[in-house]
Scaffold this motif. Structure first.
Motif, PDB file in Angstrom:
ATOM      1  N   LEU A   1      47.289  76.744  11.071  1.00  0.00           N
ATOM      2  CA  LEU A   1      47.985  76.483   9.807  1.00  0.00           C
ATOM      3  C   LEU A   1      47.159  77.090   8.684  1.00  0.00           C
ATOM      4  O   LEU A   1      45.957  76.836   8.584  1.00  0.00           O
ATOM      5  CB  LEU A   1      48.158  74.980   9.587  1.00  0.00           C
ATOM      6  N   ILE A   2      47.789  77.890   7.825  1.00  0.00           N
ATOM      7  CA  ILE A   2      47.116  78.550   6.710  1.00  0.00           C
ATOM      8  C   ILE A   2      47.415  77.807   5.421  1.00  0.00           C
ATOM      9  O   ILE A   2      48.574  77.485   5.131  1.00  0.00           O
ATOM     10  CB  ILE A   2      47.581  80.018   6.583  1.00  0.00           C
TER      11      ILE A   2
ATOM     12  N   MET B   1      52.240  69.223   6.444  1.00  0.00           N
ATOM     13  CA  MET B   1      52.488  70.194   7.513  1.00  0.00           C
ATOM     14  C   MET B   1      51.531  70.009   8.681  1.00  0.00           C
ATOM     15  O   MET B   1      51.904  70.204   9.843  1.00  0.00           O
ATOM     16  CB  MET B   1      52.411  71.609   6.948  1.00  0.00           C
ATOM     17  N   ALA B   2      50.303  69.620   8.396  1.00  0.00           N
ATOM     18  CA  ALA B   2      49.362  69.356   9.484  1.00  0.00           C
ATOM     19  C   ALA B   2      49.851  68.195  10.339  1.00  0.00           C
ATOM     20  O   ALA B   2      49.820  68.259  11.575  1.00  0.00           O
ATOM     21  CB  ALA B   2      47.973  69.064   8.914  1.00  0.00           C
ATOM     22  N   PHE B   3      50.297  67.126   9.679  1.00  0.00           N
ATOM     23  CA  PHE B   3      50.815  65.969  10.417  1.00  0.00           C
ATOM     24  C   PHE B   3      52.032  66.350  11.255  1.00  0.00           C
ATOM     25  O   PHE B   3      52.214  65.860  12.365  1.00  0.00           O
ATOM     26  CB  PHE B   3      51.189  64.857   9.450  1.00  0.00           C
ATOM     27  N   ASP B   4      52.889  67.221  10.713  1.00  0.00           N
ATOM     28  CA  ASP B   4      54.147  67.561  11.378  1.00  0.00           C
ATOM     29  C   ASP B   4      53.963  68.628  12.462  1.00  0.00           C
ATOM     30  O   ASP B   4      54.523  68.511  13.553  1.00  0.00           O
ATOM     31  CB  ASP B   4      55.154  68.049  10.329  1.00  0.00           C
TER      32      ASP B   4
ATOM     33  N   TRP C   1      44.956  60.791  10.260  1.00  0.00           N
ATOM     34  CA  TRP C   1      45.670  61.503  11.325  1.00  0.00           C
ATOM     35  C   TRP C   1      46.543  60.530  12.121  1.00  0.00           C
ATOM     36  O   TRP C   1      46.034  59.565  12.693  1.00  0.00           O
ATOM     37  CB  TRP C   1      44.671  62.193  12.241  1.00  0.00           C
ATOM     38  N   PRO C   2      47.868  60.776  12.192  1.00  0.00           N
ATOM     39  CA  PRO C   2      48.775  59.787  12.786  1.00  0.00           C
ATOM     40  C   PRO C   2      49.046  59.979  14.277  1.00  0.00           C
ATOM     41  O   PRO C   2      49.814  59.211  14.867  1.00  0.00           O
ATOM     42  CB  PRO C   2      50.064  60.016  11.985  1.00  0.00           C
ATOM     43  N   ARG C   3      48.455  60.977  14.883  1.00  0.00           N
ATOM     44  CA  ARG C   3      48.770  61.317  16.275  1.00  0.00           C
ATOM     45  C   ARG C   3      47.718  60.771  17.234  1.00  0.00           C
ATOM     46  O   ARG C   3      46.570  60.568  16.854  1.00  0.00           O
ATOM     47  CB  ARG C   3      48.852  62.835  16.421  1.00  0.00           C
ATOM     48  N   PRO C   4      48.084  60.587  18.500  1.00  0.00           N
ATOM     49  CA  PRO C   4      47.086  60.111  19.478  1.00  0.00           C
ATOM     50  C   PRO C   4      46.058  61.176  19.839  1.00  0.00           C
ATOM     51  O   PRO C   4      44.927  60.857  20.190  1.00  0.00           O
ATOM     52  CB  PRO C   4      47.942  59.731  20.699  1.00  0.00           C
ATOM     53  N   GLU C   5      46.445  62.456  19.776  1.00  0.00           N
ATOM     54  CA  GLU C   5      45.488  63.515  20.076  1.00  0.00           C
ATOM     55  C   GLU C   5      44.542  63.721  18.890  1.00  0.00           C
ATOM     56  O   GLU C   5      44.831  63.279  17.777  1.00  0.00           O
ATOM     57  CB  GLU C   5      46.214  64.832  20.405  1.00  0.00           C
ATOM     58  N   PRO C   6      43.405  64.379  19.107  1.00  0.00           N
ATOM     59  CA  PRO C   6      42.447  64.587  18.012  1.00  0.00           C
ATOM     60  C   PRO C   6      43.061  65.403  16.874  1.00  0.00           C
ATOM     61  O   PRO C   6      43.974  66.205  17.103  1.00  0.00           O
ATOM     62  CB  PRO C   6      41.307  65.363  18.689  1.00  0.00           C
ATOM     63  N   PRO C   7      42.577  65.219  15.653  1.00  0.00           N
ATOM     64  CA  PRO C   7      43.082  65.996  14.523  1.00  0.00           C
ATOM     65  C   PRO C   7      42.661  67.454  14.632  1.00  0.00           C
ATOM     66  O   PRO C   7      41.776  67.789  15.429  1.00  0.00           O
ATOM     67  CB  PRO C   7      42.427  65.325  13.311  1.00  0.00           C
ATOM     68  N   PRO C   8      43.264  68.325  13.839  1.00  0.00           N
ATOM     69  CA  PRO C   8      42.880  69.740  13.900  1.00  0.00           C
ATOM     70  C   PRO C   8      41.475  69.965  13.370  1.00  0.00           C
ATOM     71  O   PRO C   8      40.944  69.163  12.594  1.00  0.00           O
ATOM     72  CB  PRO C   8      43.926  70.420  12.985  1.00  0.00           C
ATOM     73  N   ARG C   9      40.881  71.050  13.801  1.00  0.00           N
ATOM     74  CA  ARG C   9      39.619  71.504  13.222  1.00  0.00           C
ATOM     75  C   ARG C   9      39.938  72.197  11.906  1.00  0.00           C
ATOM     76  O   ARG C   9      40.938  72.907  11.814  1.00  0.00           O
ATOM     77  CB  ARG C   9      38.920  72.481  14.163  1.00  0.00           C
ATOM     78  N   ILE C  10      39.077  72.021  10.917  1.00  0.00           N
ATOM     79  CA  ILE C  10      39.358  72.598   9.607  1.00  0.00           C
ATOM     80  C   ILE C  10      38.269  73.586   9.229  1.00  0.00           C
ATOM     81  O   ILE C  10      37.079  73.254   9.195  1.00  0.00           O
ATOM     82  CB  ILE C  10      39.510  71.504   8.536  1.00  0.00           C
TER      83      ILE C  10
END
Length: 237
Positions: free
Chosen positions: A6-7, A43-46, A74-83
């Motif tokens: 994601l940019i 957008m990151a969440f989606d 972060w609302p997901r069970p998987e780890p959040p994105p790297r930033i």
């Protein structure tokens, strides 16, 4: 496996240029682009990217706050994105704050395409994009920042005794090398370990010290006085 990116940048021309560079390589795919911090969080969440390339200086919500919100909410069970944060200058208080908030590294906006691709690979693999030549300068800037610069992100307070009590002797060696800006491969060569073993030890270090990433581990090691803070040799650029 393709790395989803994601940019985030408030300049359309920069977003288009980054998309062109990233999408040109089969190992990456751009899943979206955002023009400000609020869009970035939504957008990151989606879209659930693997890596977010985040500008820090944006009107409205900055990249620092967007980084904090993505990683802490972060609302997901998987780890959040790297930033991976973007900056015009290699020493920028916003970049330091974003790294303290949990970003995995930084990249200059005028970096060549090959360096961008390398940074994305490093960050996606869970390592920090910190060149050894600037690690000491970054650490110095970190420790000079007031703890409240990034809302909701407390400054690490663990001292040397707490760190040494929490880690094994080998893990302390790994932590010191992380703080010196060494990659997993370099640490493996230095200590006679496998790269997988080093990665496992780094993960245990982060868990035992309650940290999010290698950058925060490096900051903590320096703040606790685990290695000399001598400046690196040679001229800075």
């Amino acid at each position: 496996m393709t790395t989803r990116v994601l940019i985030v940048d408030d300049q359309e021309m920069v977003r288009d240029a980054l998309r062109a560079v990233i999408d040109r390589r089969d190992e990456f795919t751009v899943v979206g682009d955002a023009a400000d911090g609020e869009q970035a969080v939504a957008m990151a969440f989606d879209l659930r990217p693997d890596v977010v390339v985040m500008d820090v200086r944006m009107p409205g919500m900055t990249g620092v706050e967007a980084t904090r919100r993505i990683l802490t909410h972060w609302p997901r069970p998987e780890p959040p994105p790297r930033i991976l944060v973007l900056t015009t200058f290699d020493l920028d208080e916003y970049v330091h704050a974003a790294l303290r908030a949990g970003a995995c590294g930084f990249l200059l906006k005028n970096s060549p395409p090959d360096q961008l691709a390398h940074a994305l690979r490093v960050v996606a693999d869970g390592e920090a994009m910190l060149a050894p030549s600037v690690t000491h300068r970054l650490i110095g800037a970190f420790t000079a920042l007031p703890a409240g610069l990034v809302p909701g992100t407390p400054r690490p307070q663990a001292g040397r005794d707490r760190i040494t009590d929490a880690l094994t002797a080998r893990e302390l060696q790994v932590l010191v090398l992380v703080a010196r800006g060494r990659s997993n491969l370099q640490i493996a060569d230095d200590l006679g370990l496998t790269q997988a073993n080093v990665k496992s030890r780094v993960n245990r270090i982060l868990t035992r010290l309650g940290l999010d990433n290698r950058v925060q581990a490096a900051v903590l090691a320096h703040e606790a006085g685990l290695l000399p803070a001598d400046p690196p040799k040679g001229p800075h650029r």
